[in-house]
Design a protein around this motif. Structure first.
Motif, PDB file in Angstrom:
ATOM      1  N   THR A  59       0.828  -1.203   0.000  1.00 41.41           N
ATOM      2  CA  THR A  59       0.000   0.000   0.000  1.00 41.41           C
ATOM      3  C   THR A  59       0.866   1.258   0.000  1.00 41.41           C
ATOM      4  OG1 THR A  59      -0.242   0.326   2.383  1.00 41.41           O
ATOM      5  CG2 THR A  59      -1.769  -1.243   1.331  1.00 41.41           C
ATOM      6  N   GLU A 100      -6.300  -0.970  -8.123  1.00 42.43           N
ATOM      7  CA  GLU A 100      -7.178   0.201  -8.054  1.00 42.43           C
ATOM      8  C   GLU A 100      -6.959   1.164  -9.218  1.00 42.43           C
ATOM      9  OE1 GLU A 100      -6.305   2.199  -4.351  1.00 42.43           O
ATOM     10  OE2 GLU A 100      -4.803   3.447  -5.290  1.00 42.43           O
ATOM     11  N   SER A 123      -9.176   6.060  -8.721  1.00 40.60           N
ATOM     12  CA  SER A 123      -7.775   5.799  -8.383  1.00 40.60           C
ATOM     13  C   SER A 123      -7.030   7.094  -8.020  1.00 40.60           C
ATOM     14  CB  SER A 123      -7.080   5.124  -9.557  1.00 40.60           C
ATOM     15  OG  SER A 123      -5.687   5.403  -9.542  1.00 40.60           O
ATOM     16  N   SER A 165      -1.384  -0.093  -4.064  1.00 44.71           N
ATOM     17  CA  SER A 165      -2.735   0.479  -4.029  1.00 44.71           C
ATOM     18  C   SER A 165      -2.883   1.260  -2.731  1.00 44.71           C
ATOM     19  CB  SER A 165      -3.791  -0.628  -4.117  1.00 44.71           C
ATOM     20  OG  SER A 165      -4.309  -0.929  -2.846  1.00 44.71           O
ATOM     21  N   GLN A 170      -8.538  -1.426  -2.599  1.00 45.32           N
ATOM     22  CA  GLN A 170      -8.812  -2.455  -3.590  1.00 45.32           C
ATOM     23  C   GLN A 170      -7.532  -2.730  -4.369  1.00 45.32           C
ATOM     24  OE1 GLN A 170     -12.470  -1.587  -5.745  1.00 45.32           O
ATOM     25  NE2 GLN A 170     -11.646  -2.612  -7.545  1.00 45.32           N
ATOM     26  N   ARG A 171      -7.285  -3.999  -4.682  1.00 50.47           N
ATOM     27  CA  ARG A 171      -6.133  -4.326  -5.529  1.00 50.47           C
ATOM     28  C   ARG A 171      -6.443  -3.828  -6.949  1.00 50.47           C
ATOM     29  NH1 ARG A 171      -7.245  -8.388  -2.168  1.00 50.47           N
ATOM     30  NH2 ARG A 171      -5.650  -9.054  -0.681  1.00 50.47           N
ATOM     31  N   ASN A 225      -9.657   1.885 -11.679  1.00 52.45           N
ATOM     32  CA  ASN A 225     -10.898   2.544 -11.269  1.00 52.45           C
ATOM     33  C   ASN A 225     -10.812   4.052 -11.427  1.00 52.45           C
ATOM     34  OD1 ASN A 225     -12.586   0.311  -9.843  1.00 52.45           O
ATOM     35  ND2 ASN A 225     -10.469  -0.006  -9.208  1.00 52.45           N
TER      36      ASN A 225
END
Ligand SMILES: *[C@@H]1O[C@H](CO)[C@@H](O)[C@H](O)[C@H]1NC(C)=O
Ligand SMILES: *[C@@H]1O[C@H](CO)[C@@H](O)[C@H](O)[C@H]1NC(C)=O
Ligand SMILES: *[C@@H]1O[C@H](CO)[C@@H](O)[C@H](O)[C@H]1NC(C)=O
Length: 480
Positions: A244, A299, A305, A292, A296-297, A302
């Motif tokens: 992360t 991401e 993001s 991410s 969410q993995r 999206n």
């Protein structure tokens, strides 16, 4: 920018004073005029003066406080380096007071792009200056395609201005021959420098990401230490591949890193046997694609993001690439130099490696039927007419399909495409250019149709939406 702010505050105040007092005594007028003139002279000198504000900005930059400075603080790469030119040993070019971050590329072009977008984003989060490697082969191009500088593809001046953060390329820091080859290993006479890096590989993996090509090109020799457990998306899963951003930013935060920065055993010694631990001045990670925010993995696929919206959307293509693509579009659509290019719908129609993505009960090849793309074009045309009052008849297709019958069918719809063989794109420019020119052209649609699950398509859809206020649609082949 406090300096400019101060002067512009003073300017108007003295003007309005001047207007009020004009009805009173001339002597006051005289005094105020002198004041007014002083302000004007002062502000012009300070605004256009170079030495004083520049020195201030350099100081702010060196202390990592560049947001307090003017645009030059982040715009000019040499403000973040000791010398206004690359040096043979990169470390000698780094400012003692500044903090830097770097990471390396692997896999396909889009994976590399995402890894670099993440590097820049992590630089912002950790208050470090990102140093971006060139784009390296292979990945959609053969291994001998040569290197291409990130800043030759993406306009880093625009990026720096939008994010108000310095961004460097390795080629600003150290000398990298344009002929550098990922396949050529170090020779004993090479000025190789050693770096202690972090690896974000899953805890179940023994080795860091294999970035030998980048080491060869950059003449760096990397030893690795695994990031602490708190870095992983799921801290209790040894096979977790995602890390992360907030955890990595805490780990390497400029000047105030997490205590774990100084712990942890060596994961792998370098090729030349060095066992350096990660260092504070230049934080280094093997590969930042699998990062991410922790929600969410993957991401980056999206719309929400943070990395895309903070960095990716500001990575516009350079003017020379846009101009080159302009010529391709004119020839493909038969539009003269004197006319404006008409608005178009672009389609990224990925085929080859997607033929095995089948709906339940179907056997490969499972391509999305072209009729589905035709319906999507009509849909987008209607939407553009309805929402923006624009009637779009031009359609440009890019695809990895080689079959001539496929292209004949595309032509029969009245859609256009580039023929990089006829254009001699590789011979005239480079092995990267067919991909780059397609990429730039796709981003210029006012409507776009992509092919799921291509990340290349997903990111292009974001560009069309963000840059052109366009309408986009992703088609799937694993459902009917
Ligand atoms: C995290 O990984 C552990 C171990 O594999 C698993 O049991 C757990 O369900 C995972 N947690 C989440 C939120 O996925
Ligand atoms: C980058 O964008 C700026 C405007 O932001 C422009 O002046 C400059 O020419 C562009 N450079 C390249 C290489 O595209
Ligand atoms: C592209 O051009 C080459 C050479 O001119 C030609 O042989 C080939 O058929 C063309 N391809 C398509 C898809 O039209």
């Amino acid at each position: 920018m406090p300096p400019t702010h101060n002067y512009s505050l003073l300017g108007p105040t003295s003007d309005s004073n001047f207007l009020r007092k004009i009805t009173r005594k001339w002597i006051i007028v005289g005094v105020l005029t002198v004041f007014g003139l002083t302000f004007i002279i002062q502000s012009t000198t300070l605004r256009s003066g170079t030495s004083e504000p520049e020195a201030l900005q350099t100081k702010l930059l060196r202390t990592g406080d560049w947001r307090q400075g003017g645009p030059e603080a982040w715009r000019n790469p040499s403000n973040s380096l000791k010398y206004p030119h690359p040096t043979i040993i990169g470390r000698e070019n780094l400012l003692d007071e500044s903090r830097y971050i770097t990471s390396f590329p692997i896999a396909g072009y889009t994976n590399k792009f995402i890894a670099y977008m993440h590097l820049i984003y992590l630089g912002i989060l950790s208050n470090r200056i990102p140093i971006i490697p060139p784009i390296l082969p292979p990945g959609w191009v053969p291994i001998d395609a040569g290197i291409i500088l990130f800043g030759d593809i993406y306009n880093l001046t625009t990026l720096r201005d939008r994010i108000r953060h310095p961004v460097l390329e390795w080629s600003d820091v150290k000398t990298i021959p344009t002929t550098a080859d990922v396949q050529v290993d170090f020779t004993p006479t090479d000025p190789v420098e050693q770096l202690g890096c972090w690896s974000v590989r899953p805890r179940s993996a023994d080795d860091p990401t294999w970035v030998r090509g980048a080491e060869n090109v950059l003449k760096i020799d990397l030893s690795f230490t695994r990031v602490p457990s708190f870095s992983y998306f799921n801290q209790s899963d040894e096979n977790e591949i995602f890390v992360t951003f907030p955890a990595l930013a805490s780990l390497v935060y400029a000047k105030h890193p997490h205590p774990s920065f100084h712990q942890g055993p060596l994961m792998r010694a370098s090729r030349l046997g060095s066992e350096l631990r990660p260092e504070e001045q230049l934080a280094c990670f093997d590969f930042l694609y699998y990062a991410s925010s922790g929600v969410q993995r993957y991401e980056f696929e999206n719309r929400w993001s943070p990395a895309w919206n903070t960095v990716g959307t500001h990575l516009h293509f350079t003017q020379p690439l846009v101009d080159l693509t302009d010529g391709y579009l004119r020839r493909a659509m038969n539009i003269g130099e004197a006319e404006d290019l008409p608005p178009m719908i672009t389609i990224h129609l990925r085929r080859n490696d997607f033929k095995d993505l089948c709906p339940e009960g179907k056997a490969p090849p499972c391509f999305i039927p072209l009729s589905k793309y035709q319906r999507a074009v009509t849909e987008i045309q209607e939407k553009l007419l309805e929402t923006r009052g624009i009637s779009v008849s031009r359609v440009l297709v890019t695809s990895d399909e080689k079959d001539l019958l496929f292209w004949e069918e595309i032509s029969s719809f009245g859609w256009n495409f580039f023929n990089h063989t006829a254009e001699r794109t590789v011979e005239r420019f480079s092995k990267w250019h067919p991909l780059l020119i397609d990429k730039v052209a796709l981003s210029q649609g006012i409507g776009f149709i992509g092919t799921n699950p291509s990340t290349f398509s997903v990111l292009n859809a974001f560009r069309v939406e963000d840059w052109n206020n366009g309408v986009t649609k992703m088609l799937r082949n694993d459902v009917d």
